[in-house]
Design a protein around this motif. Structure first.
Motif, PDB file in Angstrom:
ATOM      1  N   LEU A 118       0.825  -1.185  -0.069  1.00 54.13           N
ATOM      2  CA  LEU A 118      -0.096  -0.174   0.140  1.00 54.13           C
ATOM      3  C   LEU A 118       0.789   1.208   0.187  1.00 54.13           C
ATOM      4  N   THR A 119       2.217   1.298   0.700  1.00 55.95           N
ATOM      5  CA  THR A 119       2.841   2.360   0.505  1.00 55.95           C
ATOM      6  C   THR A 119       3.460   2.707  -0.795  1.00 55.95           C
ATOM      7  N   VAL A 120       3.841   1.679  -1.403  1.00 57.53           N
ATOM      8  CA  VAL A 120       4.360   1.588  -2.979  1.00 57.53           C
ATOM      9  C   VAL A 120       3.182   2.019  -3.756  1.00 57.53           C
ATOM     10  N   HIS A 121       1.873   1.706  -3.613  1.00 60.27           N
ATOM     11  CA  HIS A 121       0.789   2.030  -4.177  1.00 60.27           C
ATOM     12  C   HIS A 121       0.567   3.280  -4.197  1.00 60.27           C
ATOM     13  N   GLY A 122       0.561   3.908  -2.995  1.00 53.24           N
ATOM     14  CA  GLY A 122       0.295   5.142  -2.788  1.00 53.24           C
ATOM     15  C   GLY A 122       1.290   6.299  -3.294  1.00 53.24           C
ATOM     16  N   VAL A 123       2.435   5.727  -3.365  1.00 44.15           N
ATOM     17  CA  VAL A 123       3.624   6.651  -3.519  1.00 44.15           C
ATOM     18  C   VAL A 123       3.313   6.850  -5.144  1.00 44.15           C
ATOM     19  N   LEU A 124       3.193   5.785  -6.008  1.00 45.54           N
ATOM     20  CA  LEU A 124       2.957   5.811  -7.412  1.00 45.54           C
ATOM     21  C   LEU A 124       1.706   6.681  -7.702  1.00 45.54           C
ATOM     22  N   HIS A 125       0.746   6.653  -7.014  1.00 48.41           N
ATOM     23  CA  HIS A 125      -0.461   7.676  -7.031  1.00 48.41           C
ATOM     24  C   HIS A 125       0.140   9.190  -7.111  1.00 48.41           C
ATOM     25  N   LEU A 126       1.019   9.211  -6.286  1.00 43.40           N
ATOM     26  CA  LEU A 126       1.722  10.633  -5.841  1.00 43.40           C
ATOM     27  C   LEU A 126       2.582  11.049  -7.271  1.00 43.40           C
ATOM     28  N   LEU A 127       3.047  10.012  -7.677  1.00 39.57           N
ATOM     29  CA  LEU A 127       3.693  10.192  -9.025  1.00 39.57           C
ATOM     30  C   LEU A 127       2.957  10.246 -10.119  1.00 39.57           C
ATOM     31  N   GLY A 128       1.419  10.321  -9.967  1.00 38.57           N
ATOM     32  CA  GLY A 128       0.684  10.392 -11.063  1.00 38.57           C
ATOM     33  C   GLY A 128      -0.025   8.996 -11.832  1.00 38.57           C
ATOM     34  N   TRP A 129       0.557   7.911 -11.196  1.00 41.45           N
ATOM     35  CA  TRP A 129      -0.032   6.710 -11.519  1.00 41.45           C
ATOM     36  C   TRP A 129      -1.531   6.310 -11.292  1.00 41.45           C
ATOM     37  N   ASP A 130      -2.281   5.787 -12.086  1.00 43.46           N
ATOM     38  CA  ASP A 130      -3.571   5.557 -11.528  1.00 43.46           C
ATOM     39  C   ASP A 130      -4.068   4.279 -12.233  1.00 43.46           C
ATOM     40  N   HIS A 131      -5.417   3.891 -11.753  1.00 44.18           N
ATOM     41  CA  HIS A 131      -5.767   2.680 -12.180  1.00 44.18           C
ATOM     42  C   HIS A 131      -7.390   2.723 -12.439  1.00 44.18           C
ATOM     43  N   GLU A 132      -7.602   3.872 -13.171  1.00 41.14           N
ATOM     44  CA  GLU A 132      -8.989   4.365 -13.828  1.00 41.14           C
ATOM     45  C   GLU A 132      -9.665   3.318 -14.687  1.00 41.14           C
ATOM     46  N   ASP A 133      -8.722   2.884 -15.555  1.00 43.68           N
ATOM     47  CA  ASP A 133      -9.221   1.856 -16.622  1.00 43.68           C
ATOM     48  C   ASP A 133      -8.257   0.651 -16.564  1.00 43.68           C
ATOM     49  N   THR A 134      -8.638  -0.260 -17.307  1.00 45.41           N
ATOM     50  CA  THR A 134      -7.827  -1.720 -17.224  1.00 45.41           C
ATOM     51  C   THR A 134      -6.456  -1.650 -17.728  1.00 45.41           C
ATOM     52  N   ARG A 135      -6.137  -0.848 -18.799  1.00 45.59           N
ATOM     53  CA  ARG A 135      -4.694  -0.770 -19.089  1.00 45.59           C
ATOM     54  C   ARG A 135      -3.936  -0.312 -18.330  1.00 45.59           C
ATOM     55  N   GLU A 136      -4.341   1.066 -17.646  1.00 44.84           N
ATOM     56  CA  GLU A 136      -3.730   1.765 -16.409  1.00 44.84           C
ATOM     57  C   GLU A 136      -3.643   0.679 -15.201  1.00 44.84           C
ATOM     58  N   ALA A 137      -4.300  -0.013 -15.118  1.00 47.26           N
ATOM     59  CA  ALA A 137      -4.375  -0.663 -13.809  1.00 47.26           C
ATOM     60  C   ALA A 137      -3.429  -1.875 -13.960  1.00 47.26           C
TER      61      ALA A 137
END
Length: 160
Positions: A118-137
């Protein structure tokens, strides 16, 4: 992709008793792994909260009336920061300890492995990564797998 050591300042705050929770150094290590090769310097804050605060934050910022595992608050653009606050402010992460503990039990993961994920996941969100669609996820999940494998953490998506 950047190379070389990064300058990282991670402030870790515990709004609940620390007993049984990962040490601040663990959160710093996990955040550094997520940032390695992606950014040269960063300041971020990680706050570990209880269910009441987690629910209040999720309700206020996401209009969802429940506590969630991790919330990411990316820093505003430099123009929006108060005077004297400069980049490389990356943002804030809030991890809700009771939710993380429950999910770890349900998913049969160690508590540290779930916090690392969850820390890695959250930091990637801070960098602009997202999982709003299947490809991004799929792209974000693969990156998480690679970062966590380098930390010796099993694939968090193995049973999905």
């Amino acid at each position: 992709m950047t190379r070389g050591p990064i300058r990282l300042d991670v402030a870790v705050g515990y709004a609940i008793p620390r007993k049984g929770l990962p040490a601040a150094n663990s959160f710093r290590k996990w955040a550094a792994a997520a940032l390695e090769g992606r950014i040269r310097e960063a300041d971020l804050a990680i706050r570990i909260v209880g269910a009441k605060e987690g629910r209040a934050l999720n309700r206020h910022y996401r209009s969802r009336d429940y506590a969630t595992n991790v919330l990411s608050f990316p820093a505003e653009l430099p123009e929006g920061l108060p005077k004297g606050v400069k980049f490389p402010l990356l943002g804030d992460l809030v991890l809700c300890a009771p939710v993380v503990a429950r999910e770890a039990r349900e998913q049969k993961k160690t508590l540290n492995a779930h916090y690392a994920h969850l820390t890695v996941h959250g930091v990637l969100h801070l960098l602009g990564w997202d999982h709003e669609d299947t490809r991004e996820a799929e792209c974000m999940e693969q990156l998480e797998r690679e970062i966590l494998a380098a930390l010796g953490v099993e694939d968090p998506y193995r049973d999905e």
